[in-house]
Write an enzyme that holds these catalytic residues in place. Structure first.
Site, mmCIF file in Angstrom:
data_model
loop_
_atom_site.group_PDB
_atom_site.id
_atom_site.type_symbol
_atom_site.label_atom_id
_atom_site.label_comp_id
_atom_site.label_asym_id
_atom_site.label_seq_id
_atom_site.Cartn_x
_atom_site.Cartn_y
_atom_site.Cartn_z
ATOM 1 N N GLU A 1 -11.223 0.731 -4.299
ATOM 2 C CA GLU A 1 -10.495 1.359 -3.224
ATOM 3 C C GLU A 1 -9.064 1.990 -3.860
ATOM 4 O O GLU A 1 -8.952 2.036 -5.144
ATOM 5 C CB GLU A 1 -10.168 0.186 -2.495
ATOM 6 N N ASP B 1 0.816 -1.211 0.019
ATOM 7 C CA ASP B 1 0.029 -0.038 0.018
ATOM 8 C C ASP B 1 0.886 1.181 -0.118
ATOM 9 O O ASP B 1 0.671 2.340 0.850
ATOM 10 C CB ASP B 1 -0.828 -0.025 1.217
HETATM 11 O O1 FUB Z 1 -3.648 -3.484 3.254
HETATM 12 C C1 FUB Z 1 -5.024 -3.461 3.466
HETATM 13 C C2 FUB Z 1 -5.711 -3.149 2.196
HETATM 14 O O2 FUB Z 1 -5.333 -3.917 1.196
HETATM 15 C C3 FUB Z 1 -5.509 -1.723 1.801
HETATM 16 O O3 FUB Z 1 -6.200 -0.706 2.788
HETATM 17 C C4 FUB Z 1 -6.222 -1.775 0.379
HETATM 18 O O4 FUB Z 1 -5.830 -0.805 -0.533
HETATM 19 C C5 FUB Z 1 -5.750 -3.149 0.043
HETATM 20 O O5 FUB Z 1 -4.422 -2.901 -0.682
#
Ligand code: FUB
Length: 474
Positions: free
Chosen positions: A227, A57
């Site tokens: 996301e 991330d």
């Molecule tokens: O690392 C947890 C989650 O996985 C992140 O918040 C998302 O963007 C995904 O990469």
């Protein structure tokens, strides 16, 4: 302090591997001791940029002429879920050598948080550095420090965003992204569950101004936003990028206003080999970077990810060229890169199976525009010849053992400036011949084959179409 010089004096990139053996453990111990002595422990340089643990991330930012990457700490999770407990930071002055700054914050720094230290964001303003940290899948907190890499503390004592308190947070306010526009207005983007959100931040960077708003992206194919929102600005245009799902592409959309509505433009990063995609797109030292995550170390998985960096390029109309995912990352030339296809076969010059090994055979294969092992940089020697540098590995097209014989094999090998790695480009009609400097022989497809996998060799130049090539800018 930068400690690692990952390229030896000969310019040879050492193999990148995950530390598993007892010998490696000893090396790791020595490295750890070194870390105690200095302020930053060494990290690796080529992809992935961090090799001693899993991190994901990436939130990449340029502060004071240095690129900082803030990350979720995947080595700290159970391996079966994204239940990490802390965040880490890395930085680079040159986009190649990385310094490991260790843990920058952990869940315990927020008295009101319990679990799930997910994708961070960062900002710099008024002499302070701010981290925006999603926790519990329901809240985003802010930590502040006068240093970009240490001393962060919870400046509010309460969440900045909280589903239990605020209107229109969406069900899952995760994946914050901070963007400060040229007029000084700061924005916090975040969100999941198909609805990106944005809210203005006050200049204190730790309180919001006005309502949380929905971000509209028009025209995205499929289900669109999932996301990992990211915002960047280039030539006055706002680029909003995001992951589309699990697995997801990083798609992007543009607008003339940071609040949108945004219009879908394309794919910035295609699917990676884990079921999440999360990327920062940014300019650093006059080059554009895509910093994202994938499985890149032994033992890697959907929950054990690694951060990689590759160059990002634009077309003349401002659209983004889909990132070519490479092994060498930003150690390789920035480009431009070209695909070289045979006149007779229409197939591309290709490092077999995308191998990163020295000595990997060069073959022809059906063109694959996003395959880095089919992209070559023509690096001028300054005296009429070119080294052909692989985009995937940074290694050079090389006549094996400097053979001068017809049929001499062509391989990839670390670039060393020898004549068997130098080629003259001779134009014939609308095609080129590539002539080896040491032998005077031509690059050709063995036996004029048109099959995938046919060997590329050198042979006495004879003007045949299996010795003629088309160069296409990628
Ligand atoms: O690392 C947890 C989650 O996985 C992140 O918040 C998302 O963007 C995904 O990469």
């Amino acid at each position: 302090m930068i400690l690692n010089a990952h390229i030896t004096p000969g310019g040879h990139v050492p193999p990148r591997r995950w530390i598993t053996t007892a010998v490696s453990a000893m090396i790791a111990m020595v490295m750890a001791m070194t870390a105690v002595l200095f302020t930053g422990a060494p990290a690796q340089a080529a992809n992935p940029i961090v090799t001693d643990r899993f991190v994901a991330d990436p939130s990449a930012h340029v502060f004071n002429g240095r690129m900082y990457v803030y990350a979720t700490h995947d080595s700290d999770n159970s391996g079966t879920y994204w239940d990490s407990k802390d965040w880490r930071a890395y930085s680079t002055a040159d986009g190649v050598n990385w310094t490991d700054h260790g843990q920058v914050f952990s869940l315990s720094g927020f008295s009101w948080a319990t679990r799930l230290a997910w994708a961070p964001a960062a900002a710099q303003r008024n002499g302070y550095y701010y981290l925006y940290l999603p926790v519990d899948r329901t809240k985003i907190g802010v930590a502040r420090s006068t240093s970009p890499t240490s001393g962060f503390s919870d400046v509010r004592g309460t969440p900045l965003i909280d589903t239990a308190r605020d209107a229109n947070t969406g069900v899952e306010p995760i994946d914050p992204m901070t963007f400060i526009d040229d007029d000084g207005q700061a924005y916090l983007y975040f969100g999941s569950s198909r609805q990106p959100k944005v809210v203005r931040l006050n200049s204190d960077m730790m309180s919001t101004s006005g309502p949380i708003m929905n971000v509209t992206v028009n025209g995205a194919p499929g289900q669109g936003f999932a996301e990992a929102p990211w915002m960047h600005k280039r030539n006055g245009l706002y680029y909003f990028s995001f992951s589309t799902g699990w697995p997801g592409q990083i798609q992007y959309a543009t607008a003339t206003n940071p609040l949108g509505p945004f219009t879908y433009r394309g794919v910035a990063i295609d699917y990676v080999n884990v079921n999440t995609n999360h990327a920062s797109l940014l300019e650093f030292n006059n080059k554009w970077y895509a910093v994202y995550h994938k499985k890149a170390l032994e033992g890697g998985s959907n929950h054990r990810r690694s951060i990689v960096a590759d160059y990002l390029h634009y077309n003349a109309d401002g659209s983004i060229k889909t990132v070519v995912q490479t092994a060498i990352g930003t150690e390789g030339p920035y480009g431009p890169y070209e695909m070289i296809t045979g006149r007779q076969s229409g197939k591309a010059i290709d490092v077999q199976s995308g191998s990163t090994a020295d000595g990997a055979p060069i073959i022809q294969w059906s063109p694959k525009p996003l395959a880095a092992n089919q992209h070559w940089f023509f690096r001028s020697t300054g005296d009429g010849y070119y080294s052909l540098v692989s985009r995937n590995t940074g290694k050079c097209l090389d006549v094996s053992r400097a053979s001068t014989a017809d049929g001499g094999n062509v391989i990839q090998w670390p670039c060393k400036g020898t004549a068997n790695q130098q080629w003259s480009v001779v134009t014939v009609d609308n095609y080129v011949q590539l002539v080896a400097r040491h032998s005077g022989k031509c690059l050709e497809v063995r036996s004029a084959s048109t099959a995938d996998g046919a060997a590329i060799i050198q042979w006495t130049c004879k003007g045949s179409t299996n010795q003629q090539w088309t160069r296409t800018a990628m």
